[in-house]
Design an enzyme around this catalytic site. Structure first.
Site, short mmCIF file in Angstrom:
data_model
loop_
_atom_site.label_atom_id
_atom_site.label_comp_id
_atom_site.label_asym_id
_atom_site.label_seq_id
_atom_site.Cartn_x
_atom_site.Cartn_y
_atom_site.Cartn_z
N GLU A 128 5.68 -3.45 0.91
CA GLU A 128 5.73 -3.07 -0.51
C GLU A 128 4.97 -1.76 -0.61
O GLU A 128 3.75 -1.76 -0.73
CB GLU A 128 5.02 -4.11 -1.38
CG GLU A 128 5.61 -5.49 -1.34
CD GLU A 128 6.94 -5.60 -2.06
OE1 GLU A 128 7.35 -4.63 -2.71
OE2 GLU A 128 7.56 -6.66 -1.94
N GLY A 146 2.58 2.17 5.46
CA GLY A 146 3.75 1.44 5.94
C GLY A 146 4.37 2.10 7.16
O GLY A 146 4.86 1.43 8.08
N GLY A 168 0.84 -1.20 0.00
CA GLY A 168 0.00 0.00 0.00
C GLY A 168 0.87 1.25 0.00
O GLY A 168 2.00 1.22 -0.48
N SER A 169 0.33 2.31 0.54
CA SER A 169 1.05 3.59 0.49
C SER A 169 2.17 3.62 1.53
O SER A 169 2.17 2.87 2.51
CB SER A 169 0.07 4.73 0.79
OG SER A 169 -0.39 4.60 2.12
N THR A 170 3.10 4.54 1.31
CA THR A 170 4.18 4.74 2.28
C THR A 170 3.59 5.18 3.62
O THR A 170 4.06 4.78 4.68
CB THR A 170 5.17 5.78 1.72
OG1 THR A 170 5.78 5.21 0.55
CG2 THR A 170 6.25 6.13 2.72
N CYS A 174 2.10 0.16 -8.66
CA CYS A 174 3.19 0.71 -7.84
C CYS A 174 4.44 0.83 -8.71
O CYS A 174 5.34 1.61 -8.39
CB CYS A 174 3.42 -0.10 -6.59
SG CYS A 174 3.65 -1.82 -6.90
C1 UN1 Z 1 1.72 -3.48 -7.76
O1 UN1 Z 1 1.46 -2.54 -8.49
O2 UN1 Z 1 1.38 -3.45 -6.54
O3 UN1 Z 1 5.53 -5.46 -11.94
C2 UN1 Z 1 2.36 -4.75 -8.20
C3 UN1 Z 1 4.33 -5.20 -12.06
C4 UN1 Z 1 3.36 -6.25 -11.58
C5 UN1 Z 1 3.09 -6.12 -10.13
C6 UN1 Z 1 2.74 -4.74 -9.65
N1 UN1 Z 1 3.92 -7.54 -11.86
O4 UN1 Z 1 3.92 -4.17 -12.54
#
Ligand code: UN1
Length: 504
Positions: A261, A244, A239-241, A295
């Protein structure tokens, strides 16, 4: 823009997919399923209460006791069965992903493919949970390490990869001998119910403990409960920083483990030697794909002065033709943003960028449709890396910066708080290697001649700095889901002490 389906059509399509998967939606008024395609509500749902969540964690902890002593290849059998069910229901799950997350069909199918891939990876892994043997300094001793299951893994996931991120964690955690409790995004309850049900079916099919996986359909308070519960050995949160920053110290306070992540602010460097046509395709998919809601989305383009005008012109032309609209339509490349507030955040960021001297050279407007938040992906030329460029806005905005020397490009590249994904387009091998070297890109993912998004599951996925440092998915990311024991075995008849210590 194409005609949008009606909310009733989406509701029927979702219901049909849920029926084929065999899942019943727990009806209620606590939460609701909605679709960003029309921005309207699909179903009302009953949420998991805090009491039920506490009980679910307890049940998972109990199931772990059996699962941890089940041989790993037998655990792999469960994940293999899940993979097969995912193959059977690929299209159904992809329907739900499009309906709830707004992904275009090809990307929704890609997300389910990513789930199938990680299942296959995890099945292989179930026979490869290797420890090392280590040379002992003492005669007649053996030194080795053993990897044991960790416990209950709490998975917190986001709307943008509503099923794949769960599967990376769950497929690997299950072969590692862990139980899983999942708190998905409130924005994607149907995808969560369907994914979880497929796992329940696999569990039943192979006769594994029923409580090995528990789904918590609930709001933030239950997420916090998962974070604070000492029975949860590892909290894997995407999720967002900002999220986290709250999760990490709370888990640390009880000496639990985290796998984070968080945000990315990914950049691509385009060198003067780059194949610009190749760069163009890579950039457009990474920046405008998934409507800028990965992300790993490309948010900053750092282009050499000699090619910047030419490249921006080509990009603006492609952006001007991007088909935006119904994500179920085959020709659509850009679906809706998840909510109105995402579109508002995009508009606010564009305003800030302009106030900093930025010039919008393509897109940036919200389309005039009732319901869903459809926006034109934007390109903004910036005179410098101002604070808004250094901030992750979860929308399709591509900031373009210009550089003269390679050193300057790397400096701009690394001068953001986040460190997830990066890439360089160049035909100069030396430059490519320098980008990948210790003093090159500071990200967890660094690519050459491809974009920043769309990583394969075989590698470890994650990033540095404010991205949180976690690694999931492939390579040896499994180690985060196990505990390591170092074993010293004395098979001699003498007790010799390490470091030549004498005693007695
Ligand atoms: C995400 O956006 O949380 O590399 C994961 C990628 C994908 C996973 C993204 N395999 O863009």
């Amino acid at each position: 823009m194409s005609f949008l389906p009606t909310t009733q059509q989406l509701r029927d399509r979702a219901q049909a997919a849920l029926d084929r998967i065999g899942v019943t939606v727990p009806e209620g008024d606590d939460l609701h399923a909605r679709s960003p395609i029309t921005g309207e509500r699909l179903f009302g749902l009953r949420a998991t209460t805090t009491e039920q969540a506490g009980q679910a964690i307890g049940e998972a902890a109990e199931a772990f006791r059996t699962w941890r002593v089940t041989p790993p290849p037998a655990r792999g059998e469960l994940v293999r069965t899940l993979g097969e069910l995912l193959r059977t229901h690929k299209s159904d799950l992809a329907d739900l992903i499009t309906i709830e997350a707004g992904k275009i069909r090809s990307e929704a199918l890609g997300e389910v493919q990513e789930m199938i891939d990680i299942c296959e990876f995890a099945v292989g892994l179930s026979r490869q949970l290797y420890g090392r043997t280590i040379a002992s300094e003492r005669p007649g001793h053996r030194l080795a390490e053993t990897w044991h299951p960790l416990g209950v893994v709490g998975v917190i996931s986001a709307f943008n990869f509503p099923a794949a991120v769960w599967s990376w964690n769950t497929a690997v955690a299950l072969v590692c001998g862990d139980a899983v409790v999942w708190k998905p995004s409130e924005l994607t309850p149907l995808v969560s119910l369907a994914s979880s049900h497929l796992l329940d079916r696999a569990i039943e099919q192979v006769g594994a403990p029923r409580e090995l996986h528990r789904l918590l359909l609930a709001d933030r308070a239950v997420g916090e409960q998962l974070v604070d519960d000492p029975r949860v050995a590892l909290v894997s949160a995407t999720g967002s920083t900002r999220m986290g920053r709250e999760v990490a110290p709370r888990v640390a306070a009880r000496f639990g483990r985290v796998l984070l992540e968080l945000g990315g602010n990914n950049a691509t460097v385009v060198a003067p030697s780059a194949d610009l046509e190749l760069a163009l395709s890579g950039i457009v998919f990474a920046a405008a794909g998934t409507a800028g809601q990965r992300c790993t989305t490309l948010r900053r383009l750092i282009v050499h002065r000699d090619v910047v005008d030419q490249l921006v012109e080509k990009l603006a032309t492609v952006y001007g033709r991007l088909p935006i609209g119904d994500p179920f339509e085959d020709s659509t490349l850009v679906g809706p943003l998840i909510t109105d507030s995402a579109a508002d955040a995009m508009a606010a960021a564009l305003e800030r960028a302009q106030a900093d001297g930025g010039k919008i050279v393509a897109g940036g407007r919200r389309l005039d449709t009732a319901g869903g938040a459809y926006v034109e992906p934007a390109i903004v030329r910036m005179p410098r890396q101002s604070p808004i460029v250094r901030t992750e806005t979860f929308a399709p905005i591509l900031y373009v910066l210009t550089y003269d020397t390679f050193e300057e490009a790397v400096e701009l590249h690394n001068d953001v708080p986040q460190g997830l994904s990066s890439s360089i387009f160049t035909r100069d091998q030396q430059e490519a290697e320098r980008f990948l070297a210790a003093d090159g890109s500071d990200c967890g993912i660094a690519n050459v001649n491809i974009g920043t998004s769309g990583a394969e599951i075989g590698g470890a996925f994650g990033g540095e700095k404010e991205t949180g440092g976690g690694r999931e998915s492939g390579s040896d990311a499994w180690r985060a889901y196990m505990r390591r024991a170092t074993n010293t075995v004395n098979y001699s008849s003498t007790l010799s002490l390490a470091q030549n210590v004498s005693f007695l």
